[in-house]
Design an enzyme around this catalytic site. Sequence first.
Site, PDB file in Angstrom:
ATOM      1  N   TYR A  12      14.991   0.314  34.457  1.00 39.51           N
ATOM      2  CA  TYR A  12      14.529   0.134  35.845  1.00 39.51           C
ATOM      3  C   TYR A  12      15.024  -1.206  36.400  1.00 39.51           C
ATOM      4  O   TYR A  12      15.624  -1.251  37.495  1.00 39.51           O
ATOM      5  CB  TYR A  12      12.994   0.206  35.901  1.00 39.51           C
ATOM      6  CG  TYR A  12      12.462  -0.050  37.290  1.00 39.51           C
ATOM      7  CD1 TYR A  12      12.555   0.932  38.278  1.00 39.51           C
ATOM      8  CD2 TYR A  12      11.888  -1.278  37.632  1.00 39.51           C
ATOM      9  CE1 TYR A  12      12.090   0.696  39.567  1.00 39.51           C
ATOM     10  CE2 TYR A  12      11.423  -1.517  38.910  1.00 39.51           C
ATOM     11  CZ  TYR A  12      11.522  -0.533  39.873  1.00 39.51           C
ATOM     12  OH  TYR A  12      11.074  -0.775  41.152  1.00 39.51           O
ATOM     13  N   SER A  15      14.328  -4.570  44.142  1.00 38.26           N
ATOM     14  CA  SER A  15      13.055  -5.061  43.595  1.00 38.26           C
ATOM     15  C   SER A  15      13.194  -6.537  43.291  1.00 38.26           C
ATOM     16  O   SER A  15      14.308  -7.011  42.993  1.00 38.26           O
ATOM     17  CB  SER A  15      12.728  -4.309  42.298  1.00 38.26           C
ATOM     18  OG  SER A  15      11.661  -4.949  41.610  1.00 38.26           O
TER      19      SER A  15
END
Length: 251
Positions: A152, A139
């Site tokens: 996350y 990400s």
Amino acid sequence: MKTTGNTIFITGGTSGIGRALAEAFHDRGNRVIIAGRRQDRLDAITHTRPRMTGLKLDVNDPASLDAVAATVRADFPDLNVLIANAGVSRPEDLTADSWESATAEMIVETNIVGVVRTVAAFLPMLKTQPNATVMATSSALAFVPRTAFPAYCASKAFLHSWLTSLRHQLRNIPVEVLELSPPYVQTELTGAGQATDPRAMPLGAYIADVMQMLDAENHPRGEVLLERDFARRWAERDGRYDDIFAMMNPA
Ligand SMILES: NC(=O)c1ccc[n+]([C@@H]2O[C@H](COP(=O)([O-])OP(=O)(O)OC[C@H]3O[C@@H](n4cnc5c(N)ncnc54)[C@H](OP(=O)(O)O)[C@@H]3O)[C@@H](O)[C@H]2O)c1
């Protein structure tokens, strides 16, 4: 990687980025195997697509992964591309009295252990192929965290570092290692609202950009990253980390 003539196994192929990538590769004539926990989704997606196969998989369950890897080894011996894309995301309020570690543990299990386990299961097959690629989805938040998503963002930072090591260790073995680092994209990753959030990039536009970057081999150091995320990628080097962190995480 070449974008045609592959046999591709992709986790998290039942929705969002994984599904859209699987369909884009399938539209180009690749043989594509999608995996995920939701059998109804696997059936619906593969129903109208010949040369696309669905396999039920929970990356948090080693037995499930072993069984799927054995099936792929037997039925698709020419597998040359793994896309380890399955992931989960949840916000966490670490200041809440009710906060406990279960959510973070689940994220670590899926996004970190699940990816490492998936690569371990498929790497031996890939090493036997002449044009092999491992791609994993991290990400743009790997580079500067959004603090509402602590585990996350940390899981994606792990993947960035781990993939860098994997790529270096494989430097004399012809298995390309790519890191796909999406921006905020319209999927249901954090719930239904994200799929229509106007601040998120439309899924189709993101996948079109990714396929263009792959076609042009426009992924320096193996990083498939949109230009708009270069500032985050290089924030530390460019002395912009504090500013970008503050922008992303208003006090
Ligand atoms: N959308 C974004 O803004 C964004 C940004 C950066 C990175 N990413 C990353 O992109 C990847 C795909 O996410 P998405 O945005 O497309 O969200 P999504 O639509 O929720 O897709 C997540 C996929 O992961 C699969 N999955 C989750 N847990 C699994 C498990 N235990 N075993 C097997 N499969 C599992 C899900 O399938 P089942 O539920 O059927 O198992 C689903 O297909 C993730 O790694 C995510 O972190 C997304």
